[in-house]
Design a protein around this motif. Structure first.
Motif, PDB file in Angstrom:
ATOM      1  N   ALA A 125     -58.539 -12.449 -15.281  1.00  0.00           N
ATOM      2  CA  ALA A 125     -57.700 -11.935 -16.374  1.00  0.00           C
ATOM      3  C   ALA A 125     -58.557 -11.265 -17.448  1.00  0.00           C
ATOM      4  CB  ALA A 125     -56.890 -13.077 -16.989  1.00  0.00           C
ATOM      5  N   LEU A 126     -59.647 -11.895 -17.807  1.00  0.00           N
ATOM      6  CA  LEU A 126     -60.482 -11.346 -18.878  1.00  0.00           C
ATOM      7  C   LEU A 126     -61.190 -10.068 -18.438  1.00  0.00           C
ATOM      8  CD1 LEU A 126     -61.990 -14.678 -20.250  1.00  0.00           C
ATOM      9  CD2 LEU A 126     -60.288 -13.242 -21.383  1.00  0.00           C
ATOM     10  N   GLN A 127     -61.717 -10.073 -17.212  1.00  0.00           N
ATOM     11  CA  GLN A 127     -62.395  -8.870 -16.712  1.00  0.00           C
ATOM     12  C   GLN A 127     -61.404  -7.704 -16.628  1.00  0.00           C
ATOM     13  OE1 GLN A 127     -65.476  -7.972 -16.225  1.00  0.00           O
ATOM     14  NE2 GLN A 127     -64.959  -6.003 -15.341  1.00  0.00           N
ATOM     15  N   GLY A 128     -60.207  -7.980 -16.171  1.00  0.00           N
ATOM     16  CA  GLY A 128     -59.179  -6.936 -16.107  1.00  0.00           C
ATOM     17  C   GLY A 128     -58.835  -6.414 -17.494  1.00  0.00           C
ATOM     18  N   ALA A 129     -58.694  -7.327 -18.431  1.00  0.00           N
ATOM     19  CA  ALA A 129     -58.380  -6.907 -19.802  1.00  0.00           C
ATOM     20  C   ALA A 129     -59.508  -6.071 -20.384  1.00  0.00           C
ATOM     21  CB  ALA A 129     -58.130  -8.140 -20.676  1.00  0.00           C
ATOM     22  N   LEU A 130     -60.730  -6.455 -20.093  1.00  0.00           N
ATOM     23  CA  LEU A 130     -61.877  -5.712 -20.609  1.00  0.00           C
ATOM     24  C   LEU A 130     -61.850  -4.258 -20.127  1.00  0.00           C
ATOM     25  CD1 LEU A 130     -64.618  -5.432 -21.991  1.00  0.00           C
ATOM     26  CD2 LEU A 130     -65.675  -6.419 -19.954  1.00  0.00           C
ATOM     27  N   VAL A 131     -61.657  -4.083 -18.835  1.00  0.00           N
ATOM     28  CA  VAL A 131     -61.637  -2.735 -18.269  1.00  0.00           C
ATOM     29  C   VAL A 131     -60.511  -1.910 -18.889  1.00  0.00           C
ATOM     30  CG1 VAL A 131     -61.150  -1.459 -16.155  1.00  0.00           C
ATOM     31  CG2 VAL A 131     -62.807  -3.337 -16.133  1.00  0.00           C
ATOM     32  N   ASP A 132     -59.342  -2.503 -19.002  1.00  0.00           N
ATOM     33  CA  ASP A 132     -58.208  -1.766 -19.587  1.00  0.00           C
ATOM     34  C   ASP A 132     -58.490  -1.367 -21.039  1.00  0.00           C
ATOM     35  OD1 ASP A 132     -56.797  -1.999 -17.247  1.00  0.00           O
ATOM     36  OD2 ASP A 132     -55.340  -3.448 -18.000  1.00  0.00           O
ATOM     37  N   LEU A 133     -59.086  -2.257 -21.795  1.00  0.00           N
ATOM     38  CA  LEU A 133     -59.299  -1.984 -23.225  1.00  0.00           C
ATOM     39  C   LEU A 133     -60.403  -0.964 -23.452  1.00  0.00           C
ATOM     40  CD1 LEU A 133     -58.886  -5.648 -24.482  1.00  0.00           C
ATOM     41  CD2 LEU A 133     -57.405  -3.717 -25.106  1.00  0.00           C
ATOM     42  N   VAL A 134     -61.474  -1.045 -22.651  1.00  0.00           N
ATOM     43  CA  VAL A 134     -62.522  -0.025 -22.773  1.00  0.00           C
ATOM     44  C   VAL A 134     -61.946   1.345 -22.439  1.00  0.00           C
ATOM     45  CG1 VAL A 134     -64.699   0.820 -21.808  1.00  0.00           C
ATOM     46  CG2 VAL A 134     -64.435  -1.605 -22.338  1.00  0.00           C
ATOM     47  N   ASP A 135     -61.130   1.402 -21.391  1.00  0.00           N
ATOM     48  CA  ASP A 135     -60.550   2.696 -21.029  1.00  0.00           C
ATOM     49  C   ASP A 135     -59.550   3.164 -22.092  1.00  0.00           C
ATOM     50  OD1 ASP A 135     -60.561   4.836 -19.236  1.00  0.00           O
ATOM     51  OD2 ASP A 135     -58.650   4.230 -18.380  1.00  0.00           O
ATOM     52  N   LEU A 136     -58.793   2.263 -22.640  1.00  0.00           N
ATOM     53  CA  LEU A 136     -57.841   2.638 -23.687  1.00  0.00           C
ATOM     54  C   LEU A 136     -58.566   3.297 -24.862  1.00  0.00           C
ATOM     55  CD1 LEU A 136     -54.909   2.578 -24.672  1.00  0.00           C
ATOM     56  CD2 LEU A 136     -55.369   0.327 -25.660  1.00  0.00           C
ATOM     57  N   ALA A 137     -59.731   2.759 -25.228  1.00  0.00           N
ATOM     58  CA  ALA A 137     -60.503   3.363 -26.318  1.00  0.00           C
ATOM     59  C   ALA A 137     -60.984   4.763 -25.931  1.00  0.00           C
ATOM     60  CB  ALA A 137     -61.694   2.476 -26.679  1.00  0.00           C
ATOM     61  N   LEU A 138     -61.426   4.925 -24.689  1.00  0.00           N
ATOM     62  CA  LEU A 138     -61.906   6.243 -24.242  1.00  0.00           C
ATOM     63  C   LEU A 138     -60.767   7.257 -24.173  1.00  0.00           C
ATOM     64  CD1 LEU A 138     -64.416   5.184 -21.413  1.00  0.00           C
ATOM     65  CD2 LEU A 138     -64.968   5.961 -23.729  1.00  0.00           C
ATOM     66  N   VAL A 139     -59.636   6.819 -23.652  1.00  0.00           N
ATOM     67  CA  VAL A 139     -58.481   7.720 -23.542  1.00  0.00           C
ATOM     68  C   VAL A 139     -57.983   8.123 -24.929  1.00  0.00           C
ATOM     69  CG1 VAL A 139     -56.037   7.775 -22.892  1.00  0.00           C
ATOM     70  CG2 VAL A 139     -57.760   6.927 -21.266  1.00  0.00           C
ATOM     71  N   ALA A 140     -57.919   7.159 -25.835  1.00  0.00           N
ATOM     72  CA  ALA A 140     -57.420   7.475 -27.175  1.00  0.00           C
ATOM     73  C   ALA A 140     -58.365   8.436 -27.896  1.00  0.00           C
ATOM     74  CB  ALA A 140     -57.242   6.190 -27.979  1.00  0.00           C
ATOM     75  N   LYS A 141     -59.654   8.262 -27.715  1.00  0.00           N
ATOM     76  CA  LYS A 141     -60.616   9.201 -28.313  1.00  0.00           C
ATOM     77  C   LYS A 141     -60.451  10.591 -27.679  1.00  0.00           C
ATOM     78  CE  LYS A 141     -63.445   7.970 -31.661  1.00  0.00           C
ATOM     79  NZ  LYS A 141     -63.234   8.613 -32.967  1.00  0.00           N
ATOM     80  N   GLN A 142     -60.289  10.620 -26.351  1.00  0.00           N
ATOM     81  CA  GLN A 142     -60.131  11.909 -25.661  1.00  0.00           C
ATOM     82  C   GLN A 142     -58.954  12.701 -26.255  1.00  0.00           C
ATOM     83  OE1 GLN A 142     -61.931  13.357 -23.473  1.00  0.00           O
ATOM     84  NE2 GLN A 142     -60.624  14.947 -22.609  1.00  0.00           N
ATOM     85  N   ILE A 143     -57.828  12.028 -26.462  1.00  0.00           N
ATOM     86  CA  ILE A 143     -56.653  12.719 -27.000  1.00  0.00           C
ATOM     87  C   ILE A 143     -56.859  13.005 -28.498  1.00  0.00           C
ATOM     88  CG2 ILE A 143     -54.148  12.611 -27.249  1.00  0.00           C
ATOM     89  CD1 ILE A 143     -54.052  10.770 -24.845  1.00  0.00           C
TER      90      ILE A 143
END
Lengths: 156, 156, 156, 156, 156, 156, 156, 156, 156, 156, 156, 156
Positions: free
Chosen positions: J19-37
């Motif tokens: 659960a934690l590893q999955g959450a980590l990956v999602d949150l790191v990507d969310l930060a990258l995607v939000a910066k991209q936009i």
């Protein structure tokens, strides 16, 4: 008008939205009641009670905002209008006019007691349908019970 | 219960206390209405309107406190309870539920316009009996008219 | 293009908007003049005068913003463009080039004196039509007269 | 009156002082133009544009101070008076009166574009004679181009 | 002892490390000289000069740290010891004892002038071998020339 | 879709945009790598390395934002998506799992070294086409080389 | 010695300067009296009264500075020396030695009441001759009446 | 040139001024030595030692300023010039070049030990002639001994 | 009325309470005198002297509070009333009206000199009976002697 | 390499670490995607969306750090490397290039919706094995759902 | 294990270390006792006493840290463990359970009185062997006596 | 003495109050133990461990306050006296005297491990009787486990 897609099922949403709307009304009224006594308290403990009440106001305003935005996040329109609050609050009538400090403290003990009792029910009812909302309600209950202690200790 | 000896004559006090009590009710309601729309607004201008409304809330809360404590300083018990506000506010009914951003802006233009009209009357009525209270009401009117401009400009 | 509905009658609005537009031009120019001398002053009092002038700049910028937004709040478009300022300012010509510190102080005494005289007229003219605008102009006049004293004392 | 001994040769000083004086005039005008539109913009993007413009004002004021003090440090008296700005600015005429938000954004795109073009020339002309001044102009150009992007994106 | 692998060739490193080591010695001494005069200045401009000198101290300390750490980053051990500074500084001898304010200002004009002349040579010599170091030296030169102007203006 | 009109010629833009896009990818990856080691480092230097790495993260995040917005200001869409970074970064593979402190320091020495080498090429390539972008890249290179020194000194 | 040219006529200046000098003496004494009781109060409300009194001190110090500088700005030398205050204050004698908390509160009610009565006369007398000074005196009166309420409420 | 009239007798002044001048030289050198090692330390404890040394620098700079201004307050011109420090410091020679972390810590233990020994003598010698100066030297000694413990513990 | 049980013997308490009461009166008067000159100074050093005096005011106010609360802590009621200060202060008469800057500085040199002489006696007299009170008086003396130096240097 | 002794049983640890590893990956990507936009958005809502996205970035970065350090605290090495994120994220592909504001808002609604759905599963799966981790995931889910509401309201 | 070389002779060290260790135990216990009453006080003065006690806690914690680190700086290992404190504290037994506000104040008067008496002995015993430690103990005694006065005044 | 009316049934209250009282004792002792090692640690990791321990102290103090006030809010008198802590703490004996850094880290790993094990039991036992108290204990456990990881990693 459809706005926000809820992450909850209809049945769970009904339970949670009732809890949040009820909490919103109680908290908005708590802020108004605490301000009313803040302005009208008199007696040798004026300053202590006057200042303590502004801590309740700050706390109630912050939590009412959190609760209302949680309702919105679940797709439910929150209602914190004066008329809704005047009718739906769990806090009894606050008498008009000046209030001496002992009566002021007792009024707050009663008001906080009334809200806490309802909050504990909301903590129970939301546990299954939405642990996120429950977590918010648990934190609010903890803050209210701390204030409840302080006012009881003040009249102890 | 007698509390504070007023620096004003009975006649002047009557005029000024009506002005301050009226201002208190309007400002408490303005804060509640602005929060209600803050939570319920939707549409492409959501963020702008949502944030602007919190500036109105902060302003209305600060001024309502000032006005209530001014009444107390004149020996008059202020009344900012929910039921009093629900009945006595000069702001019209805010409809329940979600509100699109244009309607939200228009609602604020109307609410501010209604309060400003009453505030200007209070500025006039308090000039002779109490320049201290008048000075407070002038500052509040200035702040409300600035917000009024911003919401009109938003829909301009 | 119609934007903001004024709370004032046409006649009162005309008087008040002239006062505010005039104050705006004077204050924008005061900021430019004070910066000009801030950069060009020389002499043993360089640091004192250099720093005092930045207080004038900060004050003039803040007040020019308040005055312009007050005009907008009354439904009148403010005009603070360079050409308007160059033509309409009540401050006399600031000579180009380096200026020694005594001359710099004298120039500020003159500039502030010229603006204050016009501000006092505006305070008088706006009293009846709009006490809100008058209150703003009174506060500005007080700040300018405080600076006026300081520069006179500096050359005392 | 002789004040500051320049670290540059006469020829280099002439080139650099023209670049700095030109930059000063453009930046002072940019602050005035941005404030003018800040006060006069109307339309659904009022709040966004109003706030973005104050960032331009802050940036232009800071950089104009840096440029003027750089000129002084080289022994050249800077000139930022209203009449000088009205005549020498590279920004075209800003029309008077209210301006709708799209036109406001376009006006800023044009104003920034005009100043940037001149700044890039100054970056080139100062490279040899004074890398210190060039470094300041490079940083200013970077900030202006960032704002230029934001206003273009706003109308994109 | 080998510590840091330099990103520069040996030849370039020799040029750049001489420039940085020289700048370090000058800046450490500038801070010591400015403090010495900060403590010993007397006369009617005592407070102005006393405070201005602490700005020079702060600036010189910050820049000396930057320069020393830049040398380390290039793999060169920086030397800012008292004996090294006493021997290698580009600033002339500061006389002992109290110093009146005019002489204090003149001493700072001379000290800053001496350091600036050497800094400008370092800006030139580092351009090709290491633009990163050059950029640091350009910023330092700009700050020193601004102080140089202020002290010249003070005695202007 | 056309958005921002570039101040550069097509040829220059091509060179500069490659430099900026490359820098963006390197800096985003540097932040991810530094965070990865921040979480996984163990050993007697755990706290020192853990804290030092968060300084690298803060620095890399700030600079990546600056570089991306510089690209946008030149009319070029920046690309900082995970897949782009995973493929294009100049930093070698970071092994999974716990890493002892000496290996962690060495990994950062290597990662910073790789990015610095590419940054120095970008400083060279952008000098002619766009000194504004070059100035940004110079400042970034200086910061990275300072961190490079610190990690080399840590293992010195 | 002539220093500041007054913006007021001689007659108006006489009225206003008397009001300001009187206010100065009252406010300086109010700060001294409040500190005296702050140090000497004893009893179960010690902490509340001790802290409330420091708010009065802060307020009286700030306002006395404003009033004295306003006098200077009008060209009138203010006099806040101990002997002047000892003779001219409108506050009655404060007994020496420890004072129990109820007596302390009553003493502050009396002291504030005496100053307020004189301030209200000054508000009236300055209205025509100088609205700027009146505005300052109105704000002070408002602050004093708020404190007056709080001490009355404390003994209510 | 006569400047400050000393509150001490000539004999006492001689003793105290020697103590203060000696302390000044030691503290200025301590700051220089600590910075020197801050820049040159390498090894696994790089970060800890690097940061701890900046606390010594901050402390030594603050105390050297206090001591120099205390001398001035007694009418004695302080001397903190590089050559004076290079000759008169109680700290032994700091070797040039990189220093590994254990040697760095040992060097600081020695430097602090040398200064502390001399400070304790100054505490004794100033007790009778000037308790004010003694109080300052006691506080400095306490701070230095705390740092001395930390560096000894670091190598413990 | 008995309040605080003193930790000192009656004899020691008598000595210490005289020292503290004397210090209190001197410090309250020093604050009033410094404010009086702060408002009335004129001349080319106006700004420097005006600002320096507010540092004296802040320092004297803080120390008078410390001294009065120290007396209370020893069981002695402090007396800082205007009449007590007017009669008992060690500072000579401050003339009324405007004062040019040189005379202002001289007045402060005299006032500080008078207070310092008495403080040094108090430091001596309290050493044996109460080292805690002595420590407070030593710190105050140090601060006053620093200000004394600055005003002497200003007229040096 | 063994590092941290887990407080959980092997079975529970397996569930929680997924659960934690999955959450980590999602949150790191969310930060990258939000910066991209954040960098690529254009259109009339540019400023609102640009700023709102930086709130998402800040939130995602903070939570990803909390989640990764929670994994470490349980004895599990977290993996937030670019390649891991590129492969494992629950967020769909973000198209390259400029994106108009409506599409940007929709992209964020989708991205947040995808992450929230997975987070709610993790809240359920961790309840029994580790209430500490669950409490962290509940708080994250609440923050994400609040952002989800805001972007839906923005397009409402 | 040898750690820190003491600057004191063995005999002096013995005296001083006993004083410091005793002070440490008293101060740690004072913080625990004050927290205990902070949590358990009830009655009309609840808020005043509750808040005042946290000031004692903060003061006792800060001073206990200073005293312990002073011991370490002298080469003596400090002992602040619970069992050591339970046995060695100079404060009498604090009864368990709720305590009404008058009893709470009396308990603090007693606790502070007991610690102060021992501290005064330590001030005397350390004067000769170590003025640095004495200076720390004097400052602590002053702070404790100030609190002692406040609690006595509260029950006065 | 009856003070606070508990919102819990007697049975639930018994369970929860045991959990809270146990947590209080553990946390008070954890703060004392961490401070003890903070003062006594020696070795090359002195600074890292010394600083990390103060984070544990801050965390343990904050949480002990929260837990004690939660007990009070439930109507149960908390007991955090030294003797209670010395007897009831779950942390083993901390040896007296200096401790080298590895042993210090191991001692903290053990202390934290012991407290965490007991905290996890309290989390379980309070889930049904009082989710508010459980939520507090969950947050504390999370913070302790994070510190546990850091000290294990430090010795990894």
């Amino acid at each position: 008008m459809y706005v926000v897609k809820s992450p909850l099922s209809d049945e769970n949403l009904k339970t949670v939205s009732e809890a949040l709307q009820g909490a919103l009304v109680d908290l908005v009224d708590l802020a108004l009641v605490a301000k009313q006594i803040h302005w009208n308290v008199v007696g040798p403990r004026f300053r202590s009670v006057h200042l303590q009440l502004d801590e309740v106001v700050a706390l109630a305003r912050t939590h009412s905002d959190t609760v209302a935005e949680r309702a919105a996040a679940l797709g439910v329109s929150p209602d914190g209008r004066a008329a809704t609050v005047a009718v739906g609050s769990g806090i009894g009538v606050t008498p008009e006019g000046w209030v001496d400090d002992s009566a002021a403290v007792s009024a707050m003990v009663d008001a906080l007691g009334a809200v806490i009792a309802r909050m504990r029910e909301r903590v129970t009812s939301t546990e299954e349908p939405d642990p996120v909302s429950q977590d918010i309600l648990i934190a609010i209950t903890g803050d209210l019970e701390k204030q409840h202690w302080m006012f009881q200790a003040e009249n102890g």
